[in-house]
Scaffold this active site. Structure first.
Site, short mmCIF file in Angstrom:
data_model
loop_
_atom_site.label_atom_id
_atom_site.label_comp_id
_atom_site.label_asym_id
_atom_site.label_seq_id
_atom_site.Cartn_x
_atom_site.Cartn_y
_atom_site.Cartn_z
CB SER A 6 -0.91 0.01 1.23
OG SER A 6 -1.60 1.25 1.32
CG HIS A 31 -4.27 -1.23 -1.86
ND1 HIS A 31 -5.38 -1.88 -2.36
CD2 HIS A 31 -4.71 -0.44 -0.84
CE1 HIS A 31 -6.45 -1.51 -1.67
NE2 HIS A 31 -6.07 -0.63 -0.75
CG ASP A 33 -5.95 2.53 1.01
OD1 ASP A 33 -6.86 1.79 0.60
OD2 ASP A 33 -5.05 2.13 1.77
CG MET A 35 -8.66 7.42 2.50
SD MET A 35 -7.81 7.20 4.08
CE MET A 35 -6.15 7.70 3.64
CG HIS A 65 -10.04 0.77 -1.04
ND1 HIS A 65 -9.62 0.53 0.26
CD2 HIS A 65 -11.41 0.81 -0.98
CE1 HIS A 65 -10.67 0.45 1.05
NE2 HIS A 65 -11.76 0.62 0.32
CG MET A 67 -11.59 3.72 1.66
SD MET A 67 -10.44 3.54 3.05
CE MET A 67 -8.90 3.93 2.23
CG MET A 136 -12.11 -2.24 4.44
SD MET A 136 -10.46 -1.90 3.75
CE MET A 136 -9.70 -0.97 5.09
CG ASP A 174 -6.24 -2.37 3.09
OD1 ASP A 174 -5.24 -2.25 3.83
OD2 ASP A 174 -6.66 -1.44 2.39
N GLY A 175 -5.51 -3.93 6.18
CA GLY A 175 -5.55 -3.32 7.51
C GLY A 175 -4.84 -4.15 8.55
N GLY A 176 -3.70 -3.67 9.02
CA GLY A 176 -2.95 -4.41 10.03
C GLY A 176 -2.36 -5.70 9.52
#
Length: 237
Positions: A6, A31, A33, A35, A65, A67, A136, A174-176
């Site tokens: 990402s 990736h 993101d 926002m 992605h 958001m 997510m 995706d996330g952590g």
């Protein structure tokens, strides 16, 4: 298994060289993101960033992605800028179906994302229309968050639907996502792993990508690669 670093965790002062570094690390996807400061409380990249990075990293698939509360105004700009895949959120409700068809009309692959508090069942009506389901595993909006283990059953459900319906969508998380949590997700059925600080925070991005791919491949449930082989064969025909 696809590894998608990402760019949100990259060095913002040298995006172009960071994208090239991802390509040299032999990751398959980049990736991005996007926002808007409304759907999530942060603001990130404009289409111009994608347009700038596209000629620098031609071998990477650009996984965009959105958001965003009004993704309809961004679909064409990001498609023209060089996105290969555009993901929108199931939380957009009645807007989801027309958004999916708009993305397809632009000649791009389409993904649908679901946030941690949202029931995975809301994704089910769209499974036959999408190329990717993004689970997510943190509340979106900020990088560096801790993985939410309660999202694992959603991955399992998405994998179960894929088997039962004989569909071909990818299951992305995706996330952590780090070496440990990527293995947990792979065991649950994920095959596409977005990781920001979990990869960019390592001394060698190339070694980190290789290690994550090795770990998730070993953790894949029995029959997973048989399924992937059948999917590849059907696509080639």
């Amino acid at each position: 298994m696809i590894i998608a670093p990402s760019v949100l965790a990259a060095n913002f002062g040298r995006f172009a060289s960071e994208a090239k570094r991802v390509e040299r690390a032999k990751a398959e996807w980049l990736h991005l993101d996007i926002m808007d400061g409304h759907f999530v409380p942060n603001i990130s990249f404009r289409p111009e960033v994608v347009r700038t990075l596209r000629p620098v990293a031609r071998k990477l698939e650009f996984d965009v992605h959105l958001m965003c509360s009004k993704p309809e105004i961004l679909l064409e700009p990001f498609a023209k800028a060089g996105a290969d895949r555009i993901t929108i959120h199931v939380e957009l409700g009645e807007a989801v179906n027309p958004l999916i068809w708009k993305i397809k009309s632009l000649g791009k692959k389409v993904g649908i994302a679901v946030n941690p508090p949202t029931q995975i069942g809301l994704v089910e009506p769209f499974l036959k229309q999408v190329d990717l389901v993004l689970i997510m595993t943190v509340v979106p909006g900020f990088g560096g968050q801790s993985f939410i283990h309660e999202t694992l059953p959603k991955i399992q459900q998405a994998a179960a639907w894929r088997r039962e319906l004989n569909l071909e969508y990818r299951i992305e998380v995706d996330g952590g996502i780090n070496f440990q949590t990527s293995v947990e997700c792979a065991k649950a059925g994920a095959d596409t792993f977005v990781s920001g600080t979990g990869l960019f925070g390592q001394p060698s991005l190339r070694n980190a990508v290789a290690k994550m791919r090795r770990l998730v491949t070993a953790a894949a449930p029995p029959g997973h690669f048989k399924f992937e082989t059948l999917v590849a064969a059907s696509i080639s025909r």
